[in-house]
Design a protein around this motif. Structure first.
Motif, short mmCIF file in Angstrom:
data_model
loop_
_atom_site.label_atom_id
_atom_site.label_comp_id
_atom_site.label_asym_id
_atom_site.label_seq_id
_atom_site.Cartn_x
_atom_site.Cartn_y
_atom_site.Cartn_z
N SER A 163 -69.54 45.32 109.72
CA SER A 163 -68.68 44.41 108.97
C SER A 163 -67.56 45.15 108.27
O SER A 163 -67.75 46.25 107.73
N LEU A 164 -66.38 44.53 108.27
CA LEU A 164 -65.20 45.06 107.58
C LEU A 164 -64.91 44.18 106.37
O LEU A 164 -64.98 42.95 106.46
N TYR A 165 -64.55 44.81 105.23
CA TYR A 165 -64.35 44.06 103.99
C TYR A 165 -62.95 44.20 103.41
O TYR A 165 -62.46 43.29 102.76
N GLY A 166 -62.32 45.35 103.60
CA GLY A 166 -61.04 45.62 102.95
C GLY A 166 -59.98 46.03 103.95
O GLY A 166 -60.27 46.59 105.01
N LEU A 167 -58.72 45.78 103.58
CA LEU A 167 -57.62 46.02 104.51
C LEU A 167 -56.33 46.21 103.74
O LEU A 167 -56.08 45.52 102.73
N THR A 168 -55.48 47.14 104.20
CA THR A 168 -54.17 47.31 103.60
C THR A 168 -53.18 47.78 104.65
O THR A 168 -53.57 48.17 105.76
N PHE A 169 -51.90 47.74 104.30
CA PHE A 169 -50.85 48.27 105.16
C PHE A 169 -49.99 49.21 104.33
O PHE A 169 -49.54 48.84 103.25
N GLY A 170 -49.79 50.42 104.82
CA GLY A 170 -48.98 51.39 104.09
C GLY A 170 -48.61 52.55 104.98
O GLY A 170 -49.34 52.89 105.93
N ASN A 171 -47.49 53.17 104.72
CA ASN A 171 -47.04 54.34 105.47
C ASN A 171 -47.00 54.06 106.98
O ASN A 171 -47.27 54.93 107.80
N GLY A 172 -46.72 52.80 107.34
CA GLY A 172 -46.58 52.43 108.74
C GLY A 172 -47.85 52.17 109.49
O GLY A 172 -47.82 51.99 110.72
N ILE A 173 -49.01 52.13 108.79
CA ILE A 173 -50.27 51.86 109.49
C ILE A 173 -51.14 50.88 108.69
O ILE A 173 -51.01 50.77 107.48
N PHE A 174 -52.00 50.18 109.41
CA PHE A 174 -53.05 49.37 108.81
C PHE A 174 -54.29 50.23 108.66
O PHE A 174 -54.62 51.02 109.56
N CYS A 206 -62.72 47.88 99.56
CA CYS A 206 -61.28 47.69 99.34
C CYS A 206 -60.51 48.97 99.64
O CYS A 206 -61.06 50.07 99.62
N VAL A 207 -59.23 48.79 99.91
CA VAL A 207 -58.36 49.93 100.17
C VAL A 207 -56.93 49.53 99.81
O VAL A 207 -56.53 48.38 99.97
N THR A 208 -56.17 50.48 99.29
CA THR A 208 -54.77 50.23 98.95
C THR A 208 -53.96 51.48 99.23
O THR A 208 -54.51 52.54 99.55
N TYR A 209 -52.64 51.35 99.10
CA TYR A 209 -51.75 52.48 99.38
C TYR A 209 -50.65 52.55 98.34
O TYR A 209 -50.09 51.52 97.94
N GLY A 210 -50.32 53.77 97.91
CA GLY A 210 -49.21 53.96 96.98
C GLY A 210 -48.91 55.41 96.77
O GLY A 210 -49.81 56.27 96.84
N ASN A 211 -47.64 55.74 96.56
CA ASN A 211 -47.22 57.09 96.22
C ASN A 211 -47.74 58.13 97.22
O ASN A 211 -48.18 59.22 96.85
N GLY A 212 -47.72 57.76 98.51
CA GLY A 212 -48.12 58.69 99.57
C GLY A 212 -49.61 58.88 99.72
O GLY A 212 -50.05 59.81 100.40
N THR A 213 -50.42 57.98 99.12
CA THR A 213 -51.87 58.14 99.13
C THR A 213 -52.59 56.82 99.41
O THR A 213 -52.25 55.80 98.79
N PHE A 214 -53.54 56.85 100.32
CA PHE A 214 -54.47 55.74 100.50
C PHE A 214 -55.67 55.98 99.59
O PHE A 214 -56.15 57.10 99.48
N VAL A 215 -56.15 54.91 98.95
CA VAL A 215 -57.38 54.96 98.16
C VAL A 215 -58.33 53.89 98.68
O VAL A 215 -57.98 52.71 98.72
N ALA A 216 -59.51 54.31 99.14
CA ALA A 216 -60.55 53.39 99.60
C ALA A 216 -61.71 53.45 98.61
O ALA A 216 -62.06 54.53 98.13
#
Length: 245
Positions: free
Chosen positions: A35-46, A77-87
């Motif tokens: 199962s997948l729970y979290g998703l984000t888009f950043g730096n050109g990738i999902f 959960c996962v997010t992206y900002g300032n050149g960094t992904f955080v899961a």
């Protein structure tokens, strides 16, 4: 989530769906049945995350590649900002590219929601809210439990169980709000078209809207609980149990 001109939805048994308009959906091949729970888009990738530390990446939402995880901790959960992904979930990992991940020591675990805004990461969970400027060093800013968080109009909004809503200008100092909903269990929140939109994730489902994160109006009801909501392409999309979209 919405990115690269499309909505992408993930869920149970590794299901992945995409849509350009939120109405017509296409199922994509998934490399995992977890199962997948979290998703984000950043730096050109999902980037999608889920059970047993599962991490998947995709350049287009259609072709997905599993990445090595530091652990088997469940990620929500996962997010992206300032050149960094955080899961985050049972543990917290960071990555510069979505491929190589590093575990981080944090004061809170059991994390459900993530966002990045105003040069700060904010993670929310059952045990509270914690923040970081870089994904490396974390501090607790609230001991109240939440499940979703977003940022817009210079305001962070966190939502959670028992219709709990809090707002903050800096993600450090939070003010509790009292929306007086008749349904409990807020699971996700987003912003678009000059309003915040939150969804319910317990028993049945519903939505609520607010112009400022403070004053809320309860809106439509759904038969099944809703677990996520996103905005893009002039459209809100909410998803939930039993394939509800």
């Amino acid at each position: 989530t919405f990115g690269d001109g499309k909505f992408v939805v993930v869920g149970g048994s590794g299901i992945i769906l995409t849509s350009s308009d939120g109405t017509k959906w296409s199922r994509k091949s998934s490399p995992s049945t977890l199962s997948l729970y979290g998703l984000t888009f950043g730096n050109g990738i999902f980037v999608a995350v889920g059970d047993n530390g599962l991490i998947l990446t995709s350049p287009d939402g259609s072709i997905w590649t599993p990445q090595a995880s530091p652990d088997i901790a469940r990620l929500y959960c996962v997010t992206y900002g300032n050149g960094t992904f955080v899961a985050a979930g049972g543990k917290v990992y960071t990555s510069p590219d979505g491929i190589a991940w590093t575990p981080k020591a944090t004061p809170l675990y059991g994390l459900w929601g993530a966002t990045f805004a105003n040069n700060i990461f904010a993670l929310v969970g059952y045990n509270g809210i914690m923040t970081s400027p870089d994904g490396d060093t974390w501090k607790v800013s609230s001991n109240e439990g939440y499940q979703g968080v977003t940022f817009a109009n210079n305001t962070f909004v966190a939502v959670g169980g028992f219709s709990r809503i809090a707002t903050s200008s800096d993600a450090i100092t939070w003010t509790m709000r009292e929306p007086h909903f008749t349904i409990q269990g807020l699971s996700s929140v987003t912003y678009g078209r000059n309003r915040f939109v939150a969804v319910w994730g317990e028993y049945d489902g519903a939505t609520a809207t607010s112009p400022d994160g403070i004053t809320w109006t309860q809106s439509i009801h759904t038969e099944h609980p809703l677990s996520g909501v996103a905005y893009g392409n002039d459209t809100f999309v909410a998803v939930g149990y039993r394939g509800t979209i």
